[in-house]
Every structure is written in C-alpha cells, then in structure tokens.
Design an enzyme around this catalytic site. Structure first.
Site: not given
Ligand code: NAD
Length: 329
Positions: A234, A263, A295
């Site tokens: 994000r 964005e 994105h």
């Molecule tokens: P997920 O919930 O499986 O994993 C997130 C990880 O981040 C977890 O292991 C959690 O413990 C960790 N985390 C939380 N807070 C933290 C902190 N303060 N410091 C370090 N680590 C921390 O999520 P995911 O499915 O892997 O997705 C991650 C992110 O990717 C989503 O939240 C979303 O914002 C982003 N995303 C982007 C797109 C895109 O098209 N660009 C698409 C899907 C998801």
C-alpha cells in the site's frame, strides 16, 4: 441478494457474471467509487461490494447503515479503506478476500526488481530506435544478494520462495515469525537490521497505523547505501516526499512502486489527456531509476477469477447465515 458493486473496473463484470451462476445474486455495477458523497447509490441494496478506490469512513458507513446495508464485501485483501470499527458499531459485517493468488503480487514484485535491475524497459525502447549499444544497461546478479522482506504473510511467503530460487539470502521482518520459512533458511531480523543489511527490500505488510510511513527519512538513512526498494503493498507505507530526498542522495538507488499514497485520484483511469496536479508523483516519475506501475500486481487472469469466485461465495455465505470465514473482525 441485491448487491451494489462499486468502483467497477472494465474487466470485472464479465468475471462476476461468470461466477454468479444461475444469477443467484442480483448484481448492479456502478463505475462510481463509494464514499460519503455517493452513498445514496446504495439505496435498496443489502450489500455493497467495494474496491481499493472506495473510501468507507465513519460518515459513509453511518449513511449505509441508515439505508439498510448489512454487508460490506471487499474485492481486495487489504481493508485499510474501511472503518471496520464503525461497521461493527452499525451492525454491518465486513468480508474481504484474504487469499487470492498471492503469486500474482509476488511475481509482479519480481518483475519490478528485474526490470529496474536489467533495464529491459530501456533496452526495449533503445533497440526499436536501432540503438544496440550496451551503454547504461549494466545490471547486477541477484544470486548471492541479500533480500529484506517486510511482512511474511501469504504474499511475502510466495515472494521469499521465488527469491530463494534465484539463490538470494533472505532476511525478514514481521510481528510473527513463520516457522516454515525459518526451516527454509530465512532469518528474522529487527527492522533496523533489515534496513542496514538488505540489497533489495520488498514490502508485503498491510497498511496500519504502525506501518503508515514506516519508510521515512529515519528509515532511509539506515539503508545500505544504494539499496533497491519495492512496494507492491500500500502506498502510504512509503513517505513519497522523503523517498525523493533519499533518491537524490542516492541512498535509494532504485525504487519500484505498484502503489502510491495518493493513487486514488489518478490510478485505475486514463489521465493521458489531463495535467497531473500531484507534484510529488510527477517528481517521482522524472527519476530514471524509479519504476511505477498502476496498482496492477493483482491483475492476472487467475487472480481476477479468484476475486470474482470468492466474492460470490462471500455473498452466498452471508445470505445463507453460514460461518463467515472471510470476515474482518
Ligand atoms: P497477510 O495478512 O497474509 O500478511 C501480512 C503480513 O504482514 C503478516 O505476516 C503480518 O504479521 C505482517 N505484519 C502486520 N503488521 C506488520 C508490521 N507492523 N510490521 C511487519 N509486518 C507486519 O497479507 P497478504 O495477503 O500477504 O497481503 C499483504 C498486503 O499486500 C495487503 O495488506 C495489501 O495491502 C497488499 N496487496 C496488494 C496488491 C496489489 O495489487 N498491489 C494485491 C493484494 C494485496
């Protein structure tokens, strides 16, 4: 159930209709984004289905509750654009897509790394102009490099597994350590250690109060000089104005962004005939070592199919009072 699908993108209707077999749900597609000014469009619907471009703050959610909306279903994994506390207070369930093709996002992060490193985007244009010189095209081997992964959830894990295949050393920072990754040789470090040791950092944590501007001048100053930073998570996790200063100091040598804090006013639409008013964004675009994609990390056939399929399942589970496995609590 009657569902208002907001912020509909050009590709979505076809996929949703494919998985809405027998028209079990009445789907009405709106191009408009849902926010406190467009809430009236949700009149007569039990559910709203929203995207990253929609903003469901307290005001918007209170208006939705008054209209009788009982379900907010996110077509995304991240839910930072929905005030979940207000939804709970107003007795509205919030569902999301916790997992849809994490490989799609992980693979896009790698596309950004490879493009920035091996400059294929520049070579493509140069060769079309009959310029076959190698000047300015030198990259570096990924093999043996240290990759720092912030957030080892579903996408972070998929990313780690691919980078192991490149022969990289992987270090990670997360609030929770993943035992399976540790068995694969990935070492967890503090955030500061990750900053100072990584040649490339890839961000895969969610946007929360704690991660908002996690990458600011303080963090950039701790980087191994000349590091590459990739953000497919994000936008607001990186302070873009301060990243510009770090790019000018060559503290960051390469920056790959699929997301940008502001964005919502420009992404997901064709702005080619308008003047972009965001000076920070325009300054970022002016660097030859910054690569920005709109994105699109999730934009694969497999991921969009899963988004549609799981969204329809979320609607059906809610309508039939089944256990809501994708509820945001
Ligand atoms: P997920 O919930 O499986 O994993 C997130 C990880 O981040 C977890 O292991 C959690 O413990 C960790 N985390 C939380 N807070 C933290 C902190 N303060 N410091 C370090 N680590 C921390 O999520 P995911 O499915 O892997 O997705 C991650 C992110 O990717 C989503 O939240 C979303 O914002 C982003 N995303 C982007 C797109 C895109 O098209 N660009 C698409 C899907 C998801």
């Amino acid at each position: 159930m009657k569902i208002a699908v907001f912020g509909t993108q050009f590709y979505e209707e076809e996929y949703f209709n494919k998985y809405n077999s027998g028209n079990q749900h009445e789907l009405v597609f709106f191009k408009e984004s849902l926010n406190s000014k467009t809430t009236h469009l949700a009149k007569g619907f039990q559910a709203v289905c929203v995207f990253v471009t929609d903003t469901l703050d307290k005001n918007c959610i209170e208006k939705l509750a008054k209209l009788g909306v009982k379900l907010i279903d996110l077509r995304s994994a991240g839910y930072n654009n929905v005030d979940v506390k207000s939804a709970k207070t107003n007795n509205i369930k919030v569902l999301r897509l916790p997992t849809y093709s994490p490989q799609a996002i992980a693979e896009h992060a790698i596309a950004l790394i490879l493009t920035l490193n091996r400059k294929t985007h520049k070579a493509y244009n140069q060769v079309r102009e009959n310029n076959f010189s190698l000047q300015n095209l030198m990259g570096f081997n990924l093999h043996g490099k240290t990759i720092g992964v912030v957030g080892t959830g579903k996408i972070g894990r998929a990313f780690c597994c691919i980078m192991l295949g490149f022969g990289c050393k992987i270090i990670a920072f997360d609030l929770k350590e993943n035992e399976d990754l540790k068995r694969k040789g990935i070492q967890y470090k503090t955030f500061d250690e990750l900053l100072s040791k990584s040649d490339i950092i890839s961000v895969h944590c969610p946007l929360t109060k704690e991660t908002n501007h996690l990458f600011d001048t303080k963090a950039f100053d701790k980087l191994k000089k000349g590091a590459m930073i990739i953000n497919t998570s994000r936008g607001a996790i990186i302070n873009a104005e301060e990243a510009i200063i770090a790019l000018k100091k060559e503290q960051i040598r390469y920056l790959g962004l699929d997301v940008y804090e502001k964005e919502s006013t420009i992404f997901f639409k064709d702005c080619s005939q308008t003047v972009i008013q965001d000076d920070v964004f325009e300054r970022l675009l002016s660097f030859n070592n910054v690569l920005i994609t709109p994105h699109q990390a999730f934009y694969t056939d497999e991921a969009i199919s899963e988004i549609a399929e799981i969204s329809i399942k979320n609607f059906t589970d809610f309508e039939n009072n089944l256990a809501l496995e994708n509820e945001v609590k």
